[in-house]
Design an enzyme around this catalytic site. Structure first.
Site, PDB file in Angstrom:
ATOM      1  N   LYS A  45      49.882  33.103  52.375  1.00 28.16           N
ATOM      2  CA  LYS A  45      50.084  31.908  53.198  1.00 28.16           C
ATOM      3  C   LYS A  45      48.795  31.140  53.391  1.00 28.16           C
ATOM      4  CE  LYS A  45      54.132  33.721  55.603  1.00 28.16           C
ATOM      5  NZ  LYS A  45      54.737  34.133  56.900  1.00 28.16           N
ATOM      6  N   LYS A  98      62.946  36.630  45.885  1.00 34.25           N
ATOM      7  CA  LYS A  98      63.753  37.183  46.966  1.00 34.25           C
ATOM      8  C   LYS A  98      64.363  36.070  47.811  1.00 34.25           C
ATOM      9  CE  LYS A  98      63.464  40.262  50.987  1.00 34.25           C
ATOM     10  NZ  LYS A  98      62.578  41.093  51.825  1.00 34.25           N
ATOM     11  N   LYS A 101      64.403  32.761  54.106  1.00 27.66           N
ATOM     12  CA  LYS A 101      64.548  31.602  54.979  1.00 27.66           C
ATOM     13  C   LYS A 101      63.536  30.513  54.630  1.00 27.66           C
ATOM     14  CE  LYS A 101      64.108  33.936  58.898  1.00 27.66           C
ATOM     15  NZ  LYS A 101      64.115  35.380  58.531  1.00 27.66           N
TER      16      LYS A 101
END
Length: 354
Positions: free
Chosen positions: A127, A211, A214
């Site tokens: 991130k 994967k 969200k």
């Protein structure tokens, strides 16, 4: 897990059932991957051990967020826990921020956690690597694995059900527990990651190499939400990426990842063996039949959950009561462990103490 009201006295490993802490962030709408990879298994095994089910809302603010969306999604996750079949009378269901011991323990544990341990965490590196400036990376993004460790350690959790991508966080929890125990005396149980053999990684319908997440819910066709209507579920699954072949079997070939994903979903929902799953499609005319069958079982699996979810969300006051009760029960355990941490570290406690 015991059927009587949880107490804090009977906490030794020799005298209690194995304890399990599970939680999901309310950072987006829960999807089929959350359900098959986690929630379905929680429901099936909730009476086997002593379980705590948490909505980890403090983890959901490490990146910019919409306050009202967070509030709605937090209740929504709780409602889906219950709608899926978790029994709040038997196991505490609570919001992380309602048990303030989590945040306080995070500071205490953070003060004994080396910075290098956190900088090596894969999710932080991923991130942080997407940002072009350190000014845009919050301290919370770096430190939240300590909070996750405290979520686990405060409950003396023996097991933590996680996907393979979260195993590193449980390993960090063990490292922090061992360091604390070495510095201040035996305080924490060392948790073990529990990775299910099937259903742990449901992949995106648009990209079976990635994967289901969200984080990609804005991409049309990536996922099925747990509260999607049947027509939307069918539309998404029928658009699923497969390959140019027509053989419907499990395979290690990366080109067959899309077919594997569909077969895996079908297997987890039906509970059939891989051999029986393949037999079901032995006479299929192609991937269209596979997608139709998968859409059908997904729709029927999620239908009662969606209906129950809508009923729960129509009575938010009752949902809030359940969450308050869960926080009281979980807090009794977490606060006792926090007090022990403080005693070990040398704090003067309110009302007396070491």
């Amino acid at each position: 897990m015991q059927t009587e009201t949880l107490t804090v006295e009977d906490t030794s490993a020799e005298t209690r059932k194995r304890r399990v802490l599970s939680g999901i962030q309310p950072s987006g709408d829960l999807h089929l991957g959350n359900y098959l990879g986690a929630i379905k298994r929680w429901v099936e095994r909730q009476y086997e051990k002593e379980n705590y089910f948490c909505i980890v809302d403090l983890h959901a603010i490490t990146l910019p967020h919409d306050p009202e969306a967070l509030r709605q999604r937090t209740r929504g996750v709780a409602a889906l826990y219950i709608a899926s079949g978790l029994d709040p009378d038997h196991c505490p269901i609570f919001i992380q921020s309602h048990v303030t011991a989590h945040a306080e323990a995070c500071w205490l544990a953070g003060c004994v956690t080396p910075l290098g341990w956190l900088e090596r965490m894969t999710q932080y590196k991923d991130k942080a690597g997407r940002s072009d400036s350190s000014e845009r990376i919050s301290t919370g993004l770096l430190a939240y694995p300590v909070l996750m460790a405290c979520d686990i350690l405060l409950y003396s959790a023996d097991e933590v059900p996680v996907g393979e991508d979260q195993k590193q966080h449980v390993e960090l929890s063990r490292d922090i527990a061992q360091r604390f125990n070495h510095m201040f005396g035996e305080t924490f149980v060392l948790p073990e990651p529990m990775i299910p053999e099937i259903g742990a990684r449901v992949m995106g319908f648009d990209d079976p190499s990635r994967k289901m997440s969200k984080s990609y819910e804005h991409i049309r066709g990536h996922l099925v939400k747990m509260v999607d209507e049947p027509k939307e579920i069918e539309r998404t699954i029928k658009r699923a990426v497969t390959d140019s072949g027509n053989e419907i079997v499990f395979s290690e070939d990366p080109a067959k990842a899309g077919v594997n994903n569909l077969l895996g979903i079908y297997q987890v929902i039906t509970g059939k063996t891989p051999e029986r799953v393949e037999a079901d499609f032995a006479n299929a005319r192609g991937y269209g039949d596979l997608k139709s069958a998968v859409a059908e079982v997904v729709i029927e699996e999620l239908r009662p959950i969606r209906e129950r979810y809508n009923e729960i969300m129509d009575d938010v006051s009752e949902l809030d009561r359940i969450l308050a009760d869960g926080a009281d029960r979980a807090g009794a355990v977490a606060n006792a462990k926090l007090r022990e941490m403080k005693e070990r570290m040398g704090f003067v406690l309110p009302g007396g103490g070491s």
